[in-house]
Motif scaffolding. Structure first.
Motif, mmCIF file in Angstrom:
data_model
loop_
_atom_site.group_PDB
_atom_site.id
_atom_site.type_symbol
_atom_site.label_atom_id
_atom_site.label_comp_id
_atom_site.label_asym_id
_atom_site.label_seq_id
_atom_site.Cartn_x
_atom_site.Cartn_y
_atom_site.Cartn_z
ATOM 1 N N ALA A 78 0.984 -1.234 -0.064
ATOM 2 C CA ALA A 78 0.063 -0.102 -0.033
ATOM 3 C C ALA A 78 0.779 1.280 0.068
ATOM 4 O O ALA A 78 0.549 2.163 -0.806
ATOM 5 C CB ALA A 78 -0.998 0.160 1.094
ATOM 6 N N ARG A 79 1.973 1.006 0.519
ATOM 7 C CA ARG A 79 2.839 2.423 0.842
ATOM 8 C C ARG A 79 3.352 2.703 -0.352
ATOM 9 O O ARG A 79 3.049 3.887 -0.984
ATOM 10 C CB ARG A 79 3.802 2.235 1.714
ATOM 11 N N GLN A 80 3.901 1.865 -1.451
ATOM 12 C CA GLN A 80 4.474 2.055 -2.496
ATOM 13 C C GLN A 80 3.460 2.455 -3.648
ATOM 14 O O GLN A 80 3.630 3.447 -4.226
ATOM 15 C CB GLN A 80 5.159 0.658 -3.095
ATOM 16 N N ASP A 81 2.299 1.925 -3.431
ATOM 17 C CA ASP A 81 1.191 2.376 -4.351
ATOM 18 C C ASP A 81 0.724 3.769 -3.981
ATOM 19 O O ASP A 81 0.377 4.491 -5.209
ATOM 20 C CB ASP A 81 -0.045 1.466 -4.133
ATOM 21 N N ALA A 82 0.659 4.163 -2.745
ATOM 22 C CA ALA A 82 0.133 5.488 -2.499
ATOM 23 C C ALA A 82 1.351 6.354 -3.083
ATOM 24 O O ALA A 82 1.151 7.468 -3.536
ATOM 25 C CB ALA A 82 0.153 5.698 -0.948
ATOM 26 N N GLN A 83 2.378 6.051 -2.944
ATOM 27 C CA GLN A 83 3.445 7.142 -3.407
ATOM 28 C C GLN A 83 3.664 7.129 -4.987
ATOM 29 O O GLN A 83 3.576 8.359 -5.584
ATOM 30 C CB GLN A 83 5.076 6.379 -3.012
ATOM 31 N N ARG A 84 3.141 6.014 -5.704
ATOM 32 C CA ARG A 84 3.122 6.186 -7.099
ATOM 33 C C ARG A 84 2.015 7.049 -7.429
ATOM 34 O O ARG A 84 2.046 7.669 -8.299
ATOM 35 C CB ARG A 84 2.930 4.737 -7.796
ATOM 36 N N MET A 85 0.646 7.128 -6.756
ATOM 37 C CA MET A 85 -0.544 7.742 -7.060
ATOM 38 C C MET A 85 -0.276 9.260 -6.806
ATOM 39 O O MET A 85 -0.562 9.984 -7.389
ATOM 40 C CB MET A 85 -1.483 7.139 -6.326
#
Length: 87
Positions: A78-85
């Motif tokens: 989730a943390r990596q996906d949030a950074q990408r978004m």
């Protein structure tokens, strides 16, 4: 019943059902436009009101935000996906 109207070279129709404004255009005839409007109205009445603002009025950023709030907390990355978004 929404009445089709001539727009440029084609026909268009505006439909309001259950608080949703729908604009359909690009039909070759008045009959095709009114048939498409009835089909759209029937599908809305059958399926109910969409979540939030619906697919035709939701911006991409709002869709990503809703996805982040609803789905990301249960994902492993989730943390990596949030950074990408956010980027």
């Amino acid at each position: 019943m929404a009445k089709p109207y001539k727009e440029g070279r084609g026909w268009a129709v505006r439909v309001r059902t259950k608080g949703q404004d729908i604009y359909l255009k690009g039909f070759k005839s008045e009959a095709a436009a009114s048939k498409a409007a009835e089909k759209q109205r029937a599908s809305i009445n059958e399926s109910g009101k969409p979540v939030r603002m619906g697919p035709q009025r939701t911006h991409f950023a709002l869709a990503l935000q809703a996805y982040a709030l609803e789905c990301l907390p249960s994902l492993k990355g989730a943390r990596q996906d949030a950074q990408r978004m956010n980027r």
